[in-house]
Design a protein around this motif. Structure first.
Motif, PDB file in Angstrom:
ATOM      1  N   ASP A   1      52.700  44.262  39.666  1.00  0.00           N
ATOM      2  CA  ASP A   1      51.613  44.761  40.503  1.00  0.00           C
ATOM      3  C   ASP A   1      50.827  43.599  41.113  1.00  0.00           C
ATOM      4  O   ASP A   1      50.708  42.532  40.515  1.00  0.00           O
ATOM      5  N   ILE A   2      50.279  43.834  42.304  1.00  0.00           N
ATOM      6  CA  ILE A   2      49.345  42.906  42.932  1.00  0.00           C
ATOM      7  C   ILE A   2      47.937  43.457  42.692  1.00  0.00           C
ATOM      8  O   ILE A   2      47.634  44.587  43.085  1.00  0.00           O
ATOM      9  N   VAL A   3      47.083  42.665  42.037  1.00  0.00           N
ATOM     10  CA  VAL A   3      45.724  43.113  41.690  1.00  0.00           C
ATOM     11  C   VAL A   3      44.702  42.221  42.384  1.00  0.00           C
ATOM     12  O   VAL A   3      44.855  41.000  42.422  1.00  0.00           O
ATOM     13  N   ILE A   4      43.658  42.850  42.949  1.00  0.00           N
ATOM     14  CA  ILE A   4      42.552  42.124  43.579  1.00  0.00           C
ATOM     15  C   ILE A   4      41.390  42.074  42.589  1.00  0.00           C
ATOM     16  O   ILE A   4      40.948  43.107  42.095  1.00  0.00           O
TER      17      ILE A   4
ATOM     18  N   LYS B   1      52.042  38.502  53.493  1.00  0.00           N
ATOM     19  CA  LYS B   1      52.965  39.637  53.648  1.00  0.00           C
ATOM     20  C   LYS B   1      53.126  40.393  52.335  1.00  0.00           C
ATOM     21  O   LYS B   1      54.239  40.704  51.892  1.00  0.00           O
ATOM     22  N   ILE B   2      51.982  40.689  51.710  1.00  0.00           N
ATOM     23  CA  ILE B   2      51.980  41.398  50.429  1.00  0.00           C
ATOM     24  C   ILE B   2      51.956  42.899  50.678  1.00  0.00           C
ATOM     25  O   ILE B   2      51.059  43.418  51.325  1.00  0.00           O
ATOM     26  N   ARG B   3      52.976  43.591  50.164  1.00  0.00           N
ATOM     27  CA  ARG B   3      52.988  45.055  50.230  1.00  0.00           C
ATOM     28  C   ARG B   3      52.811  45.672  48.853  1.00  0.00           C
ATOM     29  O   ARG B   3      52.451  46.843  48.725  1.00  0.00           O
ATOM     30  N   GLY B   4      53.067  44.861  47.828  1.00  0.00           N
ATOM     31  CA  GLY B   4      52.955  45.405  46.483  1.00  0.00           C
ATOM     32  C   GLY B   4      54.127  46.305  46.139  1.00  0.00           C
ATOM     33  O   GLY B   4      55.100  46.414  46.907  1.00  0.00           O
ATOM     34  N   LEU B   5      54.047  46.957  45.018  1.00  0.00           N
ATOM     35  CA  LEU B   5      55.111  47.850  44.563  1.00  0.00           C
ATOM     36  C   LEU B   5      55.009  49.191  45.266  1.00  0.00           C
ATOM     37  O   LEU B   5      53.941  49.599  45.727  1.00  0.00           O
TER      38      LEU B   5
ATOM     39  N   GLY C   1      33.583  34.517  42.234  1.00  0.00           N
ATOM     40  CA  GLY C   1      34.698  34.406  43.170  1.00  0.00           C
ATOM     41  C   GLY C   1      35.557  35.651  43.254  1.00  0.00           C
ATOM     42  O   GLY C   1      35.265  36.697  42.683  1.00  0.00           O
ATOM     43  N   GLN C   2      36.664  35.475  43.988  1.00  0.00           N
ATOM     44  CA  GLN C   2      37.638  36.550  44.172  1.00  0.00           C
ATOM     45  C   GLN C   2      39.037  35.975  44.012  1.00  0.00           C
ATOM     46  O   GLN C   2      39.245  34.764  44.104  1.00  0.00           O
ATOM     47  N   ALA C   3      40.008  36.865  43.772  1.00  0.00           N
ATOM     48  CA  ALA C   3      41.389  36.398  43.626  1.00  0.00           C
ATOM     49  C   ALA C   3      42.364  37.537  43.859  1.00  0.00           C
ATOM     50  O   ALA C   3      42.022  38.711  43.718  1.00  0.00           O
ATOM     51  N   ILE C   4      43.570  37.146  44.234  1.00  0.00           N
ATOM     52  CA  ILE C   4      44.707  38.064  44.276  1.00  0.00           C
ATOM     53  C   ILE C   4      45.682  37.559  43.235  1.00  0.00           C
ATOM     54  O   ILE C   4      46.054  36.378  43.246  1.00  0.00           O
TER      55      ILE C   4
ATOM     56  N   SER D   1      38.525  54.297  31.049  1.00  0.00           N
ATOM     57  CA  SER D   1      39.464  53.179  31.163  1.00  0.00           C
ATOM     58  C   SER D   1      39.010  52.220  32.255  1.00  0.00           C
ATOM     59  O   SER D   1      38.618  52.653  33.335  1.00  0.00           O
ATOM     60  N   PRO D   2      39.033  50.906  32.007  1.00  0.00           N
ATOM     61  CA  PRO D   2      38.659  49.932  33.059  1.00  0.00           C
ATOM     62  C   PRO D   2      39.488  50.167  34.314  1.00  0.00           C
ATOM     63  O   PRO D   2      40.665  50.513  34.233  1.00  0.00           O
ATOM     64  N   ARG D   3      38.869  49.973  35.461  1.00  0.00           N
ATOM     65  CA  ARG D   3      39.544  50.223  36.729  1.00  0.00           C
ATOM     66  C   ARG D   3      40.163  48.940  37.265  1.00  0.00           C
ATOM     67  O   ARG D   3      39.729  47.837  36.947  1.00  0.00           O
ATOM     68  N   ALA D   4      41.169  49.089  38.094  1.00  0.00           N
ATOM     69  CA  ALA D   4      41.830  47.937  38.699  1.00  0.00           C
ATOM     70  C   ALA D   4      42.105  48.254  40.175  1.00  0.00           C
ATOM     71  O   ALA D   4      42.525  49.361  40.516  1.00  0.00           O
ATOM     72  N   LEU D   5      41.861  47.260  41.044  1.00  0.00           N
ATOM     73  CA  LEU D   5      42.137  47.405  42.478  1.00  0.00           C
ATOM     74  C   LEU D   5      43.496  46.784  42.747  1.00  0.00           C
ATOM     75  O   LEU D   5      43.667  45.568  42.648  1.00  0.00           O
ATOM     76  N   VAL D   6      44.490  47.617  43.065  1.00  0.00           N
ATOM     77  CA  VAL D   6      45.862  47.138  43.251  1.00  0.00           C
ATOM     78  C   VAL D   6      46.301  47.363  44.695  1.00  0.00           C
ATOM     79  O   VAL D   6      45.713  48.169  45.429  1.00  0.00           O
TER      80      VAL D   6
END
Length: 844
Positions: free
Chosen positions: A129-132, A12-16, A197-200, A106-111
């Protein structure tokens, strides 16, 4: 094992929300380490005042005050303010361009924000923030892992330990961060690299509060090596400064002794020194490279290192990936082979081939980014029977250089057996299935047949297994299911771009992991030379470095190549004296990208590691963008040469007239005010006008420039000297003849100075192209030139007819006929400029 999207939903992650993000950014600022502050007005002014030109200007101002020439002193200050204004304008223009580039690079981030995943610049990440994270990403901030799949991180940037460490996830977002290092922690740190791998993750600290911030690693502290252009410019300015000082002292001493007027001698020496010092050279270099990089970014070519701009103009070999660079990277399933049956796909998948697609999907990511995996998923259409939502991914056996195949192990409700789906290179799948020679031969014939259609081919296999899972894929007993052929259409703009490369003397090499048939089909379609010959990855491994260097001289297609073999290809080409552009997108491509003269990383599908190793990032992954980059690199170098050649030429008459006045006993023709008037034309001309000049029409018809070639090579130097001497001759002759005919030094000065101003404008016009005659580009778009010409003409008119300025410049009144005569004399200069250009550059 859940997909990223399923995990986000289950947690149930909605993030900011965006309002929360803005509030946090207001409170704590952006996620960036301290960097050099933007130069203020006072700082720019102070740095400008320290320049020799302004020091000499202040000395001249003091002398005029001492002599009681208040009007002259005010004129000096007026010029001072104007030139400071030009300096600030140039500085701000460059700063804005560089700031835009910094934002792009600037490095990118998937949020995840408001329940939606979006990619943003890393500097915009905030606490909470929630980052993938995925393989190849740079971690944008210090964070806690809340969900992960086989996550491995390289923390060598912080710990010095090159071996990657495994990360686990935890349920407590409020846990206190600990120091980096060690296995199975649930913390990741800013600047470290995801190698598997991957992570949240949940962001805990940003900016200066991160471990990176504590160590004080800042981009502003990294001192890059001086480029060849910078070194050459520094050498030129240093030598000119030495000569300026020597000539200045010589003139002061000679003038003082011969005329016994040491104050006027000092003023004459200062005038000469102001005319000799080429302070424009560093401005030209900084402005042209900065704005050149900014202009390239507008064409989707991000320059990360300025050295790449000059090297682009020297490129002799362009090595390009097939997939996504030469082709559209939009795969479609086009042909299938399974259990001795073949079919072409046009719409729905036939029932007999459902198993093949099914196992292909099971061997793919649930939310695929790879175009072939996306194509497999899209091939199912709306059919639900391809989807196994209640199956759980137990383990993934990743692709490796030793085995180009990936296997997924699945558990199924109600079954004690695990199901294994594998896909990969047909040879690897055949190897996993341990097929008999006749079966192997039959399948490889199908692969060859698929390749004739220009298709990219993968094999699919299946297996079942009970008990503890083995360490490697070869421990399973696989059954061969079939082959899938994918079509990746050629980008429409690639064939003309290939032709443009050949016209520019640039050889194009295709590198691909595909089969020879597919590669040759694509090569033929795009117009690649010598597409009949190819070298395989296995052959590359069998060649010695010397043998490989020989073979790469003629071969333009390399097939079945893995990333590590790219490095050998780069080094082999460089050993042959080539200037190499190499494209890449993966973590393993980084060594080749770094070794190439110009490394080009893909902006869309490329990893952060590839982007950091590269000199250039293609924001659209488009081959034609590389060609545009080469053209822009040539344009920037050409325009720097034009500007510096112009600056050198125009200084010759200014210096020469001062020495002639001394030797021939003439009155002082050029005063500091005249030099400053000239600087108001020279500065914007050398920076704004030439920087905005379009590419030469034949710029992509010339051979690549020798990387050792200097801006001020002998041809350019001699050409500049000839034009400067022509200008000096007409300048001096106009003064001498006018004084004889009119008997008035002030009037002769006004006429000769008008000749100098008009000749200067014609010199700028002539130098806008070093090859084409003036009538071909006279009305070619360059608004800066016409604004500058208008401004110079207006100010010349004011100085000739406004009484206060006439007195300061020591001009006599001129009639319209005398002005037109000055213009006519200058036009003769232009004709001579064009004649010299024709004979000097007609063979070039």
């Amino acid at each position: 094992m859940q997909s990223v999207t399923e995990t986000i939903k289950s947690l149930k992650i909605r993030g900011l929300s965006e309002s929360e993000v803005q509030q946090k950014q207001t409170e704590k600022g952006f996620n960036e380490l301290p960097k050099e502050k933007k130069k203020s007005f006072l700082r720019i002014s102070f740095e400008a005042i320290k320049e020799p030109m302004f020091i000499l200007l202040i000395v001249a101002w003091l002398i005029y005050i001492f002599l009681g020439d208040i009007e002259e002193s005010f004129m000096m200050m007026g010029f001072f303010v104007i030139i400071i204004g030009i300096t600030i304008y140039q500085e701000n223009k460059t700063e804005k361009a560089l700031e835009a580039l910094r934002d792009l690079s600037s490095p990118r981030a998937l949020v995840v924000r408001d329940g939606i995943s979006k990619r943003i610049p890393g500097r915009e990440v905030v606490e909470g923030d929630i980052v993938i994270l995925s393989e190849g990403d740079r971690v944008p901030a210090d964070a806690v892992v809340i969900a992960s799949t086989s996550l491995r991180i390289n923390e060598s940037l912080l710990t010095g330990e090159s071996v990657s460490v495994t990360k686990k996830h935890c349920d407590n977002r409020n846990i206190q961060m600990k120091s980096p290092g060690g296995e199975n922690s649930c913390f990741v740190y800013s600047g470290t690299l995801v190698v598997g791998g991957q992570a949240i993750v949940f962001v805990k600290k940003i900016g200066i509060e991160t471990e990176m911030g504590k160590i004080g690693k800042s981009l502003g502290e990294i001192k890059g090596e001086k480029t060849n252009l910078e070194k050459e410019t520094k050498f030129l300015v240093k030598n000119f400064a030495v000569y300026a000082i020597l000539i200045c002292l010589g003139v002061i001493i000679a003038y003082g002794i011969l005329r016994n007027n040491w104050l006027e001698a000092t003023l004459n020496g200062i005038t000469l020194a102001m005319a000799t010092i080429p302070e424009e050279f560093p401005v030209i270099l900084t402005l042209f490279l900065g704005l050149g990089a900014w202009r390239m970014s507008k064409k989707n070519v991000l320059i990360r290192r300025q050295q790449a701009i000059s090297e682009l103009g020297s490129v002799t070999v362009l090595c390009a990936d097939k997939t996504g660079t030469l082709t559209a990277n939009m795969m479609n399933v086009k042909r299938l082979y399974s259990y001795n049956q073949t079919c072409s796909v046009d719409g729905k998948i036939p029932e007999d081939f459902k198993e093949l697609i099914d196992y292909g999907i099971l061997a793919s990511q649930k939310e695929p980014f790879d175009p072939m995996e996306q194509a497999l998923k899209n091939a199912t259409g709306d059919r639900k029977d391809f989807i196994h939502k209640n199956w759980e991914l137990l383990r993934e056996y990743p692709l490796s250089d030793e085995l180009l195949a990936v296997s997924h192990v699945w558990t199924r409700p109600g079954s004690k057996e695990n199901l294994i789906a594998a896909k990969g290179a047909p040879e690897s799948i055949i190897d996993l299935c341990h097929l008999r020679p006749n079966e192997r031969k039959k399948i490889l014939e199908q692969v060859k047949d698929f390749s004739k259609y220009g298709l990219r081919v993968i094999g699919v296999a299946k297996s079942t297994y009970k008990g503890k899972l083995p360490s490697g894929q070869h421990d399973f007993t696989f059954d061969f299911v079939g082959l899938v052929g994918f079509e990746d259409p050629v980008r429409k703009d690639v064939p003309p771009a290939i032709k443009e490369c050949y016209d520019a003397g640039i050889r194009v090499i295709m590198i691909t992991g595909d089969y020879s048939g597919t590669a040759q089909n694509i090569a033929k379609e795009i117009g690649l030379n010598n597409y009949q010959q190819f070298i395989t990855g296995e052959e590359i491994n069998s060649f010695s470095d010397v043998e490989l260097a020989k073979r790469v001289k003629e071969t333009n297609i390399f097939v079945r190549v893995v990333p590590q073999q790219k490095l050998r290809l780069v080094n082999a080409l460089k050993n042959n004296g080539e200037i190499v552009v190499m494209t890449g997108d993966g973590v393993n491509d980084a060594p080749a990208l770094k070794s190439a003269n110009v490394g080009v990383a893909m902006g869309k599908r490329g990893t952060d590691v590839a982007r950091e190793a590269a000199s250039i990032v293609l924001l659209d992954d488009d081959f034609s963008s590389i060609v545009n980059g080469v053209m822009m690199g040539r344009r920037v170098f050409d325009n720097i040469r034009k500007a510096m050649a112009y600056v050198f030429s125009i200084h010759i008459p200014i210096i020469g007239i001062t020495i002639l006045s001394l030797l021939l006993g003439w009155p002082l023709i050029l005063l500091p005010a005249h030099i400053l008037f000239m600087e108001l034309i020279i500065d914007p001309a050398s920076s704004v006008v030439f920087e905005a000049e379009k590419s030469e029409p034949n710029i992509m018809k010339k051979k690549p420039r020798d990387p050792a070639e200097k801006i001020f090579n002998k041809p350019t130097l001699f050409y500049s000297i000839i034009l400067g001497i022509i200008t000096l001759a007409f300048f001096a002759a106009s003064f001498y003849i006018s004084e004889i005919l009119l008997g008035d030094s002030n009037k002769a000065r006004a006429i000769s100075f008008s000749v100098l101003i008009f000749s200067n404008l014609f010199l700028i016009l002539n130098n806008r192209s070093l090859y084409a005659p003036v009538h071909k580009y006279l009305f070619k778009e360059n608004k800066s030139f016409w604004f500058l010409s208008l401004g110079a003409a207006v100010f010349l008119g004011l100085s000739l007819y406004l009484p206060i300025l006439k007195d300061i410049f020591k001009f006599g009144s001129l009639s319209v006929l005398e002005i037109l005569t000055s213009l006519g004399v200058s036009l003769i200069c232009l004709v001579l400029f064009e004649i010299v250009k024709y004979f000097y550059y007609k063979e070039k």
